[in-house]
Design a protein around this motif. Structure first.
Motif, PDB file in Angstrom:
ATOM      1  N   HIS A  10       0.861  -1.192   0.000  1.00 17.39           N
ATOM      2  CA  HIS A  10       0.000   0.000   0.000  1.00 17.39           C
ATOM      3  C   HIS A  10       0.889   1.232   0.000  1.00 17.39           C
ATOM      4  N   ILE A  11       0.733   2.060  -1.015  1.00 19.41           N
ATOM      5  CA  ILE A  11       1.557   3.263  -1.141  1.00 19.41           C
ATOM      6  C   ILE A  11       0.647   4.487  -1.100  1.00 19.41           C
ATOM      7  N   LEU A  12       0.988   5.394  -0.191  1.00 17.03           N
ATOM      8  CA  LEU A  12       0.222   6.618   0.015  1.00 17.03           C
ATOM      9  C   LEU A  12       0.997   7.764  -0.624  1.00 17.03           C
ATOM     10  N   VAL A  13       0.316   8.524  -1.464  1.00 16.20           N
ATOM     11  CA  VAL A  13       0.962   9.653  -2.143  1.00 16.20           C
ATOM     12  C   VAL A  13       0.141  10.909  -1.867  1.00 16.20           C
ATOM     13  N   THR A  14       0.801  12.016  -1.501  1.00 21.90           N
ATOM     14  CA  THR A  14       0.098  13.301  -1.465  1.00 21.90           C
ATOM     15  C   THR A  14       0.559  14.126  -2.658  1.00 21.90           C
ATOM     16  N   ALA A  15      -0.337  14.945  -3.178  1.00 17.16           N
ATOM     17  CA  ALA A  15       0.004  15.724  -4.381  1.00 17.16           C
ATOM     18  C   ALA A  15      -0.794  17.016  -4.417  1.00 17.16           C
ATOM     19  N   GLY A  16      -0.280  17.935  -5.195  1.00 18.21           N
ATOM     20  CA  GLY A  16      -0.999  19.189  -5.428  1.00 18.21           C
ATOM     21  C   GLY A  16      -0.765  20.205  -4.327  1.00 18.21           C
ATOM     22  N   PRO A  17      -1.434  21.344  -4.455  1.00 15.63           N
ATOM     23  CA  PRO A  17      -1.329  22.385  -3.433  1.00 15.63           C
ATOM     24  C   PRO A  17      -2.385  22.148  -2.363  1.00 15.63           C
ATOM     25  N   THR A  18      -2.367  22.949  -1.322  1.00 11.80           N
ATOM     26  CA  THR A  18      -3.570  23.079  -0.497  1.00 11.80           C
ATOM     27  C   THR A  18      -4.070  24.507  -0.642  1.00 11.80           C
ATOM     28  N   HIS A  19      -5.352  24.663  -0.485  1.00 12.39           N
ATOM     29  CA  HIS A  19      -5.980  25.991  -0.503  1.00 12.39           C
ATOM     30  C   HIS A  19      -6.432  26.312   0.915  1.00 12.39           C
ATOM     31  N   GLU A  20      -6.046  27.469   1.383  1.00 11.12           N
ATOM     32  CA  GLU A  20      -6.394  27.899   2.735  1.00 11.12           C
ATOM     33  C   GLU A  20      -7.304  29.107   2.635  1.00 11.12           C
ATOM     34  N   PRO A  21      -8.568  28.964   3.037  1.00 18.68           N
ATOM     35  CA  PRO A  21      -9.516  30.053   2.804  1.00 18.68           C
ATOM     36  C   PRO A  21      -9.195  31.322   3.602  1.00 18.68           C
ATOM     37  N   ILE A  22      -9.429  32.447   2.947  1.00 17.91           N
ATOM     38  CA  ILE A  22      -9.371  33.763   3.609  1.00 17.91           C
ATOM     39  C   ILE A  22     -10.779  34.144   4.063  1.00 17.91           C
ATOM     40  N   ASP A  23     -11.717  33.842   3.188  1.00 18.62           N
ATOM     41  CA  ASP A  23     -13.141  34.029   3.460  1.00 18.62           C
ATOM     42  C   ASP A  23     -13.853  33.049   2.534  1.00 18.62           C
ATOM     43  N   PRO A  24     -15.172  33.029   2.448  1.00 22.49           N
ATOM     44  CA  PRO A  24     -15.822  31.993   1.635  1.00 22.49           C
ATOM     45  C   PRO A  24     -15.475  32.022   0.144  1.00 22.49           C
ATOM     46  N   VAL A  25     -14.883  33.116  -0.371  1.00 30.43           N
ATOM     47  CA  VAL A  25     -14.600  33.167  -1.812  1.00 30.43           C
ATOM     48  C   VAL A  25     -13.117  33.328  -2.138  1.00 30.43           C
TER      49      VAL A  25
ATOM     50  N   PRO B 289      -7.652  43.977   4.288  1.00 31.32           N
ATOM     51  CA  PRO B 289      -7.612  43.299   5.579  1.00 31.32           C
ATOM     52  C   PRO B 289      -6.186  42.874   5.934  1.00 31.32           C
ATOM     53  N   ALA B 290      -5.882  42.795   7.193  1.00 34.77           N
ATOM     54  CA  ALA B 290      -4.636  42.180   7.652  1.00 34.77           C
ATOM     55  C   ALA B 290      -4.917  40.694   7.824  1.00 34.77           C
ATOM     56  N   LEU B 291      -4.103  39.848   7.192  1.00 33.94           N
ATOM     57  CA  LEU B 291      -4.316  38.412   7.323  1.00 33.94           C
ATOM     58  C   LEU B 291      -3.538  37.910   8.526  1.00 33.94           C
ATOM     59  N   SER B 292      -4.205  37.194   9.392  1.00 37.70           N
ATOM     60  CA  SER B 292      -3.541  36.607  10.540  1.00 37.70           C
ATOM     61  C   SER B 292      -3.262  35.138  10.217  1.00 37.70           C
TER      62      SER B 292
ATOM     63  N   TYR C  29      -8.749  32.504  -1.227  1.00 38.33           N
ATOM     64  CA  TYR C  29      -7.831  31.606  -0.531  1.00 38.33           C
ATOM     65  C   TYR C  29      -6.383  32.016  -0.794  1.00 38.33           C
ATOM     66  N   VAL C  30      -5.466  31.479   0.013  1.00 41.36           N
ATOM     67  CA  VAL C  30      -4.032  31.526  -0.288  1.00 41.36           C
ATOM     68  C   VAL C  30      -3.587  30.089  -0.553  1.00 41.36           C
TER      69      VAL C  30
ATOM     70  N   ARG D 121      -2.139  28.722   7.545  1.00 43.42           N
ATOM     71  CA  ARG D 121      -3.516  28.988   7.144  1.00 43.42           C
ATOM     72  C   ARG D 121      -3.925  30.344   7.710  1.00 43.42           C
ATOM     73  N   VAL D 122      -5.020  30.835   7.174  1.00 42.30           N
ATOM     74  CA  VAL D 122      -5.514  32.146   7.555  1.00 42.30           C
ATOM     75  C   VAL D 122      -6.627  31.951   8.579  1.00 42.30           C
ATOM     76  N   GLU D 123      -6.681  32.823   9.552  1.00 41.33           N
ATOM     77  CA  GLU D 123      -7.852  32.822  10.425  1.00 41.33           C
ATOM     78  C   GLU D 123      -8.986  33.404   9.598  1.00 41.33           C
ATOM     79  N   ALA D 124      -9.777  32.500   9.003  1.00 42.29           N
ATOM     80  CA  ALA D 124     -10.700  32.892   7.944  1.00 42.29           C
ATOM     81  C   ALA D 124     -11.924  33.626   8.495  1.00 42.29           C
ATOM     82  N   ALA D 125     -12.432  34.553   7.667  1.00 46.18           N
ATOM     83  CA  ALA D 125     -13.673  35.256   7.988  1.00 46.18           C
ATOM     84  C   ALA D 125     -14.856  34.397   7.568  1.00 46.18           C
ATOM     85  N   GLY D 126     -15.918  34.439   8.326  1.00 37.01           N
ATOM     86  CA  GLY D 126     -17.103  33.641   8.018  1.00 37.01           C
ATOM     87  C   GLY D 126     -17.902  34.197   6.848  1.00 37.01           C
ATOM     88  N   GLN D 127     -17.804  35.485   6.630  1.00 31.88           N
ATOM     89  CA  GLN D 127     -18.531  36.132   5.534  1.00 31.88           C
ATOM     90  C   GLN D 127     -17.526  36.763   4.575  1.00 31.88           C
ATOM     91  N   LYS D 128     -17.950  36.963   3.346  1.00 30.79           N
ATOM     92  CA  LYS D 128     -17.070  37.586   2.344  1.00 30.79           C
ATOM     93  C   LYS D 128     -16.621  38.964   2.825  1.00 30.79           C
TER      94      LYS D 128
END
Ligand code: C5P
Length: 213
Positions: free
Chosen positions: A10-25, A115-118, A27-28, A100-107
């Motif tokens: 069994h071989i496990l592979v991770t690939a691609g980027p991750t997306h970290e939301p800033i708000d619902p629309v 905004p300052a991203l934390s 990401y970084v 990751r960003v401390e994401a806002a719940g609303q746009k």
């Protein structure tokens, strides 16, 4: 008959980027097409392995015979990796966002000013696996570097308790491209592989994995 040296593994592979939301629309993210990781999953499956591919958001088809788990964020990727264990081998190719960003719940509204991203640290999936009681027998990390590639790779191998680091020189046009220049850093030293299509690098790595098991 085709070479099936990885059958039963069994071989496990991770690939691609991750997306970290800033708000619902928004990401970084890190830059990653996922091509090298998908090629490695494909090459391992072709040698008969059972392959779980945990992928961030990419625009790539699933290789034949591979079980794919799609995730978005680093924390989701960490959870999917944990859920896929045990594995004989893990090859961590994903370009995981370190924060990751401390994401806002609303746009966030433009009129409110920039905004300052934390930022808060994400889990290091490779390092956590290196220290885990469920550590795969062979643990392979990637190191995308633009300078002092081999020094950084050797340091990473120790810090993350990986067996091998595939050091990836990304100072050229590797990102999103079809070819790669890599150095395999192991306990015994460094092997520099010729610049080659990502599928060729993947097949070579899969063969090395089969040799090691
Ligand atoms: O520390 P750095 O991000 O350069 O290390 C790269 C290696 O660590 C890659 O194998 C990558 O998949 C893995 N990694 C991880 N989780 C993180 C950061 C990196 O698994 N949060």
């Amino acid at each position: 008959a085709p070479d099936q040296r990885l059958s039963g593994k069994h071989i496990l592979v991770t690939a691609g980027p991750t997306h970290e939301p800033i708000d619902p629309v928004r990401y970084v993210a890190n830059r990653s097409s996922g091509k090298q990781g998908f090629a490695i999953a494909d090459a391992c499956a072709q040698l008969g392995a059972r392959v779980t591919l945990v992928s961030g958001p990419v625009a790539l088809p699933t290789p034949a015979g591979v079980t794919r788990v799609d995730v978005e964020t680093a924390r989701e990727m960490a959870d999917a990796v944990g859920a896929a264990l045990p594995a004989d081998v893990a090859v961590m190719v994903a370009a995981v966002a370190d924060w990751r960003v401390e994401a806002a719940g609303q746009k966030l509204k433009k009129g409110a000013g920039a905004p300052a991203l934390s930022l808060v640290p994400n889990p290091d999936i490779l390092a956590d696996l290196g220290a885990s009681p469920h550590r795969p027998r062979l643990l392979v990390g990637f190191a995308a570097e633009t300078e002092r590639v081999l020094d950084h790779a050797a340091a990473k191998r120790a810090a993350k308790r990986a067996d091998w680091i595939v050091a990836n020189d990304v100072s050229g046009d590797v990102m999103g491209g079809e070819a790669n220049t890599v150095h395999l850093v192991t306990e015994t030293g460094v092997e520099s592989w010729p610049h080659a299509p990502k599928a060729v690098v993947a097949r070579r790595l899969a063969q090395r994995i089969a040799d090691a098991l």
